[in-house]
Design a protein around this motif. Structure first.
Motif, short mmCIF file in Angstrom:
data_model
loop_
_atom_site.label_atom_id
_atom_site.label_comp_id
_atom_site.label_asym_id
_atom_site.label_seq_id
_atom_site.Cartn_x
_atom_site.Cartn_y
_atom_site.Cartn_z
N LEU A 208 43.58 27.71 28.30
CA LEU A 208 43.48 28.37 27.00
C LEU A 208 44.25 29.70 27.03
N PRO A 209 44.57 30.24 25.82
CA PRO A 209 45.25 31.54 25.77
C PRO A 209 44.27 32.66 26.11
N VAL A 210 44.28 33.07 27.35
CA VAL A 210 43.29 34.03 27.85
C VAL A 210 43.23 35.29 27.01
N ASP A 211 44.39 35.79 26.57
CA ASP A 211 44.41 37.06 25.84
C ASP A 211 43.87 36.94 24.42
N GLN A 212 43.63 35.72 23.93
CA GLN A 212 43.13 35.53 22.58
C GLN A 212 41.62 35.27 22.53
N VAL A 213 40.97 35.24 23.68
CA VAL A 213 39.53 34.98 23.73
C VAL A 213 38.77 36.25 23.34
N ALA A 214 37.93 36.14 22.31
CA ALA A 214 37.20 37.31 21.81
C ALA A 214 36.08 37.73 22.74
N GLY A 215 35.50 36.79 23.48
CA GLY A 215 34.41 37.13 24.39
C GLY A 215 34.26 36.10 25.48
N TRP A 216 34.14 36.58 26.72
CA TRP A 216 33.93 35.73 27.88
C TRP A 216 32.49 35.86 28.33
N PHE A 217 31.84 34.73 28.63
CA PHE A 217 30.44 34.73 29.06
C PHE A 217 30.35 34.07 30.43
N LEU A 218 29.97 34.88 31.42
CA LEU A 218 29.90 34.43 32.81
C LEU A 218 28.44 34.38 33.23
N CYS A 219 28.00 33.24 33.74
CA CYS A 219 26.59 33.12 34.09
C CYS A 219 26.40 32.17 35.25
N GLY A 220 25.52 32.56 36.17
CA GLY A 220 25.23 31.71 37.32
C GLY A 220 25.01 32.54 38.57
N PRO A 221 25.28 31.98 39.74
CA PRO A 221 25.12 32.73 40.99
C PRO A 221 26.07 33.93 41.05
N PHE A 222 25.66 34.92 41.84
CA PHE A 222 26.43 36.16 41.93
C PHE A 222 27.87 35.92 42.34
N GLY A 223 28.10 35.06 43.32
CA GLY A 223 29.46 34.83 43.80
C GLY A 223 30.38 34.29 42.72
N LEU A 224 29.88 33.34 41.93
CA LEU A 224 30.70 32.78 40.86
C LEU A 224 31.02 33.82 39.79
N VAL A 225 29.99 34.55 39.37
CA VAL A 225 30.18 35.55 38.32
C VAL A 225 31.15 36.65 38.79
N GLU A 226 30.97 37.11 40.02
CA GLU A 226 31.85 38.15 40.56
C GLU A 226 33.28 37.65 40.65
N GLY A 227 33.46 36.41 41.14
CA GLY A 227 34.81 35.86 41.25
C GLY A 227 35.46 35.66 39.91
N ALA A 228 34.69 35.18 38.92
CA ALA A 228 35.24 34.96 37.58
C ALA A 228 35.64 36.29 36.93
N GLU A 229 34.81 37.32 37.12
CA GLU A 229 35.16 38.63 36.54
C GLU A 229 36.46 39.16 37.15
N LYS A 230 36.59 39.06 38.47
CA LYS A 230 37.81 39.55 39.12
C LYS A 230 39.04 38.76 38.68
N ALA A 231 38.86 37.46 38.49
CA ALA A 231 39.98 36.65 38.01
C ALA A 231 40.40 37.07 36.61
N LEU A 232 39.42 37.30 35.74
CA LEU A 232 39.73 37.71 34.37
C LEU A 232 40.37 39.10 34.33
N ARG A 233 39.85 40.01 35.13
CA ARG A 233 40.42 41.36 35.16
C ARG A 233 41.86 41.30 35.68
N GLY A 234 42.11 40.42 36.65
CA GLY A 234 43.46 40.25 37.16
C GLY A 234 44.40 39.65 36.14
N LEU A 235 43.85 38.94 35.17
CA LEU A 235 44.65 38.36 34.10
C LEU A 235 44.79 39.30 32.90
N GLY A 236 44.28 40.52 33.05
CA GLY A 236 44.46 41.53 32.02
C GLY A 236 43.38 41.57 30.95
N VAL A 237 42.26 40.88 31.16
CA VAL A 237 41.18 40.89 30.17
C VAL A 237 40.41 42.20 30.26
#
Length: 353
Positions: A208-237
């Motif tokens: 999907l067009p990452v820069d067009q997403v109005a809101g990202w919702f990350l939920c689950g174990p700490f490792g997954l949430v932490e990894g997903a946040e770092k990935a999104l921040r690295g993509l400029g979110v």
């Protein structure tokens, strides 16, 4: 003010070998109190052998429409945790008609339905609040779209498999569903494996067009949430567009810190009434308040659920850990009472704000 009410169990639905959905009946006189936003959670309480056990579980049912009646039923998902006192009880002992003490809804992992593209990355039982978010959003807002990326061990261990499939059938053009299994190959779709930071950094822009997403919702174990946040921040979110709720955090011993000042006190306002009490050596501010006000709100006591959020009116505190409050909340002066220790001789908290 959050309060507990005994609610009868209307249904116990087995989801997988290690998870169930509990449905509660909400009597007419309590429906306004149990009105909830999509993504909020309930604290459940049980007393056994003189011990009180509280656990927090997310609401998976759609939220009631504004201006209408409050919910007549509430549904939560419970996954068995090894050695878990409440989850074991929920899976093995709860029966139709039993009463369980349920706290009124809380939590800020929510979405106010609005037009736009939204997305979620969830793992395991992290689907529970997102199921409420997705079903509410798509039903209320015809101009909204959602991309749901979920990771599970196997198809047999996937919670709410049928419910998510029904949503996909109902909104085929507006719900994009991507499932990744870590321990099982699928006949179609993505190869098996974990949804870690590196994989998400490659996968998300392809979906999907990452820069067009109005809101990202990350939920689950700490490792997954932490990894997903770092990935999104690295993509400029921007951080403001990333919302998190962590379900599982490994226990950790907090680093040693300076003891609280001698003769320190906490003043707390709760449900319109205030009081001032001495802080005992080593106890959190929540523990101090609970000794004098047993009605103080809390659930996990682990810095995860956010039920004990309070506004720091004056003084300074040290939080051992925080997996519940967003950066803007801490910047605005909110703390988790269960993780807060007095740094100054006088601390004032307001649980009503």
């Amino acid at each position: 003010m959050a309060r507990f009410h005994p609610l009868p169990v209307a249904a116990v639905d087995r989801l997988t070998d290690d998870s169930v959905a509990l449905t509660f009946t909400v009597p007419a006189e309590l429906r306004e109190e149990f009105r909830h936003a999509p993504g909020q959670h309930l604290a459940l309480r049980r007393r056994t052998d003189g011990t009180e056990i509280r656990r927090t579980y997310s609401i998976c049912s759609p939220a009631p429409a504004p201006g209408g009646d409050g919910p007549s039923t509430l549904r939560v998902g419970v996954r068995l945790v090894e050695g878990g006192a409440f989850s074991t009880y929920a899976l093995k002992e709860v029966n139709l008609g039993d009463e369980i003490e349920v706290m009124t809804p809380a939590g800020r992992f929510t979405l106010d339905p609005a037009p736009g593209l939204y997305a979620a990355v969830v793992g395991g039982s992290g689907i529970t609040p997102v199921l409420s978010i997705v079903s509410t959003l798509l039903a209320r807002e015809p101009r909204a779209r959602f991309c749901l990326i979920r990771g599970d061990r196997t198809a047999a261990s996937t919670m709410f498999l049928e419910e998510v499939a029904d949503l996909k059938d109902r909104y085929p053009e507006r719900l994009q569903l991507v499932t990744v299994l870590s321990r099982e190959e699928q006949q179609a779709g993505l190869p098996s494996g974990r949804l870690d930071r590196e994989r998400l950094a490659e996968l998300l822009p392809a979906l999907l067009p990452v820069d067009q997403v109005a809101g990202w919702f990350l939920c689950g174990p700490f490792g997954l949430v932490e990894g997903a946040e770092k990935a999104l921040r690295g993509l400029g979110v921007e951080k403001s567009r990333i919302h998190q709720e962590i379900f599982h955090v490994d226990s950790a011993v907090p680093a040693e810190a300076a003891p609280a000042p001698a003769d320190s006190t906490v003043t707390a306002r709760l449900d319109g009434r205030g009081g001032t009490w001495p802080v005992r050596d080593g106890e959190s501010l929540l523990e101090t308040v609970l000794r004098n006000r047993p009605d103080a709100p809390y659930a996990c006591k682990g810095g995860v659920c956010g039920t004990c959020r309070a506004f720091l009116v004056s003084g300074e505190v040290r939080m051992d850990r925080n997996f519940a409050l967003e950066a803007e909340e801490t910047e605005a002066g909110y703390v988790l009472a269960c993780q807060s220790h007095a740094v100054t001789e006088k601390v004032e908290l307001d649980f009503d704000r």
